[in-house]
Design an enzyme around this catalytic site. Structure first.
Site, PDB file in Angstrom:
ATOM      1  N   HIS B 132       1.162  -1.201  -0.078  1.00 51.77           N
ATOM      2  CA  HIS B 132      -0.080   0.299  -0.026  1.00 51.77           C
ATOM      3  C   HIS B 132       0.815   1.417   0.219  1.00 51.77           C
ATOM      4  O   HIS B 132       1.766   1.016   0.867  1.00 51.77           O
ATOM      5  CB  HIS B 132      -1.065  -0.137   1.425  1.00 51.77           C
ATOM      6  CG  HIS B 132      -1.741   1.465   1.843  1.00 51.77           C
ATOM      7  ND1 HIS B 132      -1.618   2.653   2.135  1.00 51.77           N
ATOM      8  CD2 HIS B 132      -3.370   1.033   0.778  1.00 51.77           C
ATOM      9  CE1 HIS B 132      -2.869   3.276   1.889  1.00 51.77           C
ATOM     10  NE2 HIS B 132      -3.726   1.854   1.508  1.00 51.77           N
ATOM     11  N   ASP B 210       2.715  -4.814   7.422  1.00 53.00           N
ATOM     12  CA  ASP B 210       1.203  -4.172   7.836  1.00 53.00           C
ATOM     13  C   ASP B 210       0.079  -4.992   7.649  1.00 53.00           C
ATOM     14  O   ASP B 210      -0.200  -5.205   6.980  1.00 53.00           O
ATOM     15  CB  ASP B 210       1.606  -3.442   6.832  1.00 53.00           C
ATOM     16  CG  ASP B 210       0.317  -2.569   5.789  1.00 53.00           C
ATOM     17  OD1 ASP B 210      -0.358  -2.613   6.836  1.00 53.00           O
ATOM     18  OD2 ASP B 210       0.890  -2.459   5.255  1.00 53.00           O
ATOM     19  N   GLN B 213      -4.579  -5.542   6.830  1.00 49.37           N
ATOM     20  CA  GLN B 213      -6.050  -6.323   6.426  1.00 49.37           C
ATOM     21  C   GLN B 213      -5.640  -7.577   6.755  1.00 49.37           C
ATOM     22  O   GLN B 213      -6.668  -8.731   6.335  1.00 49.37           O
ATOM     23  CB  GLN B 213      -5.592  -6.434   4.646  1.00 49.37           C
ATOM     24  CG  GLN B 213      -6.044  -4.740   4.440  1.00 49.37           C
ATOM     25  CD  GLN B 213      -7.633  -4.292   3.375  1.00 49.37           C
ATOM     26  OE1 GLN B 213      -8.494  -5.033   3.765  1.00 49.37           O
ATOM     27  NE2 GLN B 213      -7.682  -2.977   4.019  1.00 49.37           N
ATOM     28  N   LYS B 236     -10.826  -0.604  10.083  1.00 54.53           N
ATOM     29  CA  LYS B 236      -9.977  -1.945   9.246  1.00 54.53           C
ATOM     30  C   LYS B 236     -11.263  -3.006  10.417  1.00 54.53           C
ATOM     31  O   LYS B 236     -11.466  -4.191   9.927  1.00 54.53           O
ATOM     32  CB  LYS B 236      -9.765  -2.014   8.278  1.00 54.53           C
ATOM     33  CG  LYS B 236      -9.485  -1.323   7.471  1.00 54.53           C
ATOM     34  CD  LYS B 236      -7.729  -1.113   6.818  1.00 54.53           C
ATOM     35  CE  LYS B 236      -7.349   0.008   5.720  1.00 54.53           C
ATOM     36  NZ  LYS B 236      -7.639   0.380   5.046  1.00 54.53           N
ATOM     37  N   CYS B 374      -4.573   2.700  -3.830  1.00 56.45           N
ATOM     38  CA  CYS B 374      -3.427   3.101  -3.370  1.00 56.45           C
ATOM     39  C   CYS B 374      -2.168   1.930  -3.536  1.00 56.45           C
ATOM     40  O   CYS B 374      -1.188   1.873  -2.918  1.00 56.45           O
ATOM     41  CB  CYS B 374      -3.805   3.836  -1.242  1.00 56.45           C
ATOM     42  SG  CYS B 374      -4.522   4.428  -1.257  1.00 56.45           S
TER      43      CYS B 374
HETATM   44  C1  LIG Z   1      -2.582  -2.504   3.526  1.00 58.27           C
HETATM   45  C2  LIG Z   1      -3.186  -1.906   4.396  1.00 58.27           C
HETATM   46  N1  LIG Z   1      -2.112  -0.841   4.291  1.00 58.27           N
HETATM   47  C3  LIG Z   1      -2.128   0.329   4.994  1.00 58.27           C
HETATM   48  C4  LIG Z   1      -3.582   1.085   4.707  1.00 58.27           C
HETATM   49  C5  LIG Z   1      -3.476   2.805   5.230  1.00 58.27           C
HETATM   50  O1  LIG Z   1      -4.248   2.498   6.647  1.00 58.27           O
HETATM   51  P1  LIG Z   1      -5.103   3.890   7.522  1.00 58.27           P
HETATM   52  O2  LIG Z   1      -5.173   4.656   6.105  1.00 58.27           O
HETATM   53  O3  LIG Z   1      -6.265   3.667   8.308  1.00 58.27           O
HETATM   54  O4  LIG Z   1      -3.612   4.741   7.617  1.00 58.27           O
HETATM   55  C6  LIG Z   1      -4.031   0.496   4.132  1.00 58.27           C
HETATM   56  C7  LIG Z   1      -5.824   1.225   4.088  1.00 58.27           C
HETATM   57  O5  LIG Z   1      -5.737   1.048   3.070  1.00 58.27           O
HETATM   58  C8  LIG Z   1      -3.923  -0.730   4.188  1.00 58.27           C
HETATM   59  O6  LIG Z   1      -5.191  -1.513   3.502  1.00 58.27           O
END
Ligand SMILES: Cc1ncc(COP(=O)(O)O)c(C=O)c1O
Lengths: 154, 416
Positions: B132, B210, B213, B236, B374
């Site tokens: 991401h 990370d 998900q 999430k 993203c």
């Molecule tokens: C795999 C992953 N990492 C990081 C993020 C970033 O999360 P947040 O926007 O809640 O900080 C997301 C969410 O869009 C994600 O799907």
């Protein structure tokens, strides 16, 4: 459902399938790239200005039906027009797709571009419809600039 | 569809679960809402909504600062949520849980604190093509500041990490840090994180996972994984937006310098010298999102009522059902064919841009995400400008898979 039909009118579906003025000019006097990072739409506009008029114009790139049809319709509409006329057309189209113009669409002034009026009911798609026009503005007024739908403040 | 009985799944009473989510009773464009965008953000059960409002109605006070009773209660609620999060991910100690604005801020914290203190010109940070943007850009920023550079591990045509390339990346002389995604938000791939952590540690390199998900779909045990950092967001995970957590091994967190300065993160301040508070407070400068933390804790408590194995089975059955239905349709290409996927099915409809698909599905009440998710490198890797992504949560049903499939029929009607 009827709103969906207003958005995806036959003319739009047709311009999406068979875009007019698709490709690049070999010797453009002006060009610009447009990018919508939210959906990945990319557009390159090349045009030739002669005596202050858009003598020829082409676009290529990839995008959704709305952005492709809008670019295709735009190239048809501005060909042969002066810069000022193109600017005025942009203002009219912008007012129409953002709904600022209200529900009365001046078909005499907008001609075929009036088929984009359905966009006003879909705020998420306004940027798709206006990408080509922002790119045209960049080509005419900010030579060589890259425009992104995410750096403008709307 | 709203009146038909909801088929249940072993271990989960879906009708009862759905009834806990007020938003799901809504009509969208005159049709029952079919919410297939949980990877973007999940809906919130009443228990979470109530916890946040009850906090404001009965407890609200600043934490760690005053002697009055409300402040004590607020501090207890805040620290109680920290222990809940600790238990959720099986951290050894609650001080290994740092509250952040979300997964993004958690990664930025590690990049700016650990990264700035430890990266030198020529050092390498190993990422993957699956990341991401929130696990790419913070590393690019710290690389600009330190002269280190990023190396991205390739992914295969099926959407799995190329383990040979991962080993190659680790074999380089200048590897200093690894940061990678547990479950891909764009492809659904579940990465073999335990193995990846082991390989990084064989090289003596710390690793951040990370888990944005992963936490909603899988039982996560950071001690079993042995990762050094683990980042995720509450929103999430059926919790509120604007709050998340960074897990870090205590020994590492202790060595790391603060990255933001302010109240609460200090032990003593004079103009000559400031000393910092202990972990985790050192990393929680300023008045935090207390209500968000309380909601986060409520979400964790709510989720832990369910058997995570049953939840994972349920979500897998939805992924499999949708995959089978899409494979049977003409002109649909699924992006990401890893055998082990969680919660996500990404696809493109031949000849129709995902954005148009999204608008048409929405008009049928079906909410999906369309775009690059993203994850622009993933889109580039598979040569698509964007995809349509259906993603599942605990409340989704096979009827909703059918509603999506029916709505895709409308796309064909319009676009021929
Ligand atoms: C795999 C992953 N990492 C990081 C993020 C970033 O999360 P947040 O926007 O809640 O900080 C997301 C969410 O869009 C994600 O799907």
């Amino acid at each position: 459902m009827s709103e969906l039909r207003d958005l995806y009118q036959e003319v739009i579906l047709d311009h999406n399938k068979r875009p007019r003025n698709f490709g690049r000019l070999e010797h453009p006097t002006h060009q610009a790239n447009g990018h919508n990072p939210l959906c990945g739409d990319r557009l390159t506009l090349t045009l030739r200005l002669e005596d202050g008029r858009i003598a020829d114009i082409r676009f290529d790139g990839s995008g959704c039906a709305i952005s492709k049809a809008s670019a295709s319709l735009m190239t048809d509409a501005v060909k042969g027009r002066s810069i000022e006329e193109a600017d005025r057309l942009f203002a009219d189209v912008h007012a129409m797709v953002t709904g600022e113009a209200g529900h009365e669409v001046d078909v005499d002034r907008l001609g075929k571009l009036a088929v984009l009026s359905g966009v006003a009911e879909f705020p998420a798609r306004v940027k798709c419809a206006s990408l080509a026009w922002h790119t045209l503005e960049a080509a005419l007024h900010h030579a060589g600039a890259e425009v992104s739908t995410e750096s403008e403040t709307q | 569809m709203d009146s038909a009985p909801i088929a249940s799944t072993p271990g989960l009473d879906l009708a009862a679960i759905r009834a806990e989510f007020p938003i799901l009773a809504q009509q969208i464009h005159g049709r029952p809402l079919v919410y297939l965008d949980s990877a973007n953000t999940t809906q919130k059960p009443q228990a979470v909504i109530d916890a946040e409002s009850a906090y404001y109605a009965t407890i609200n006070a600043n934490i760690h600062r005053s002697t009055h009773l409300l402040s004590e209660r607020a501090t207890q609620a805040y620290e109680g949520a920290r222990r809940r999060v600790q238990r959720l991910i099986h951290a050894r100690e609650s001080r290994e849980v740092v509250f952040t604005r979300g997964c993004t801020e958690a990664i930025n914290l590690v990049a700016q604190s650990w990264g700035r203190a430890n990266l030198r010109p020529g050092d390498e940070v190993v990422l993957t093509w699956m990341e991401h943007h929130s696990n790419i850009v913070p590393w690019q920023l710290v690389c600009e500041q330190t002269g280190a550079r990023v190396r991205a591990v390739r992914i295969t045509d099926r959407g799995e990490l190329d383990l040979d390339d991962f080993r190659d990346a680790l074999a380089g002389p200048s590897v200093k840090f690894v940061s990678l995604i547990h479950v891909s938000n764009a492809l659904g791939t579940v990465n073999p994180v335990e193995e990846l952590v082991r390989l990084a540690h064989e090289r003596g390199v710390p690793i951040l996972v990370d888990g944005a998900q992963a936490v909603p779909h899988l039982a996560v045990d950071v001690q079993a994984l042995d990762c050094d950092f683990y980042a995720f967001s509450a929103h999430k995970l059926y919790g509120p937006t604007g709050i998340g957590a960074l897990y870090g091994k205590a020994a590492l967190l202790e060595q790391m310098p603060p990255w933001q300065g302010g109240g609460d993160m200090i032990a003593s301040v004079t103009f000559e010298r400031t000393t910092y508070n202990e972990v985790p407070y050192k990393f929680e400068a300023g008045t935090p999102n207390i209500a968000g933390v309380v909601g986060f804790g409520a979400a964790v408590e709510w989720l832990q009522r369910f058997d995570m194995a049953a939840l994972a089975r349920h979500e897998r059955s939805l992924v499999e059902a949708l995959t089978a239905r899409l494979d049977a349709m003409d002109g649909i290409r699924i992006i990401g064919r890893a055998p082990h996927k969680a919660g996500v099915v990404s696809f493109v409809v031949e000849g129709v841009h995902p954005h148009d698909v999204g608008t048409i599905l929405d008009s049928e009440g079906v909410a999906v995400r369309t775009g690059q998710h993203c994850a622009q490198p993933v889109m580039d890797r598979y040569g698509v400008p964007a995809t349509v992504r259906a993603s599942f949560g605990i409340y989704n049903t096979t009827d909703e898979v059918e509603a999506l499939v029916a709505a895709l029929g409308r796309v064909r009607e319009l676009f021929g």
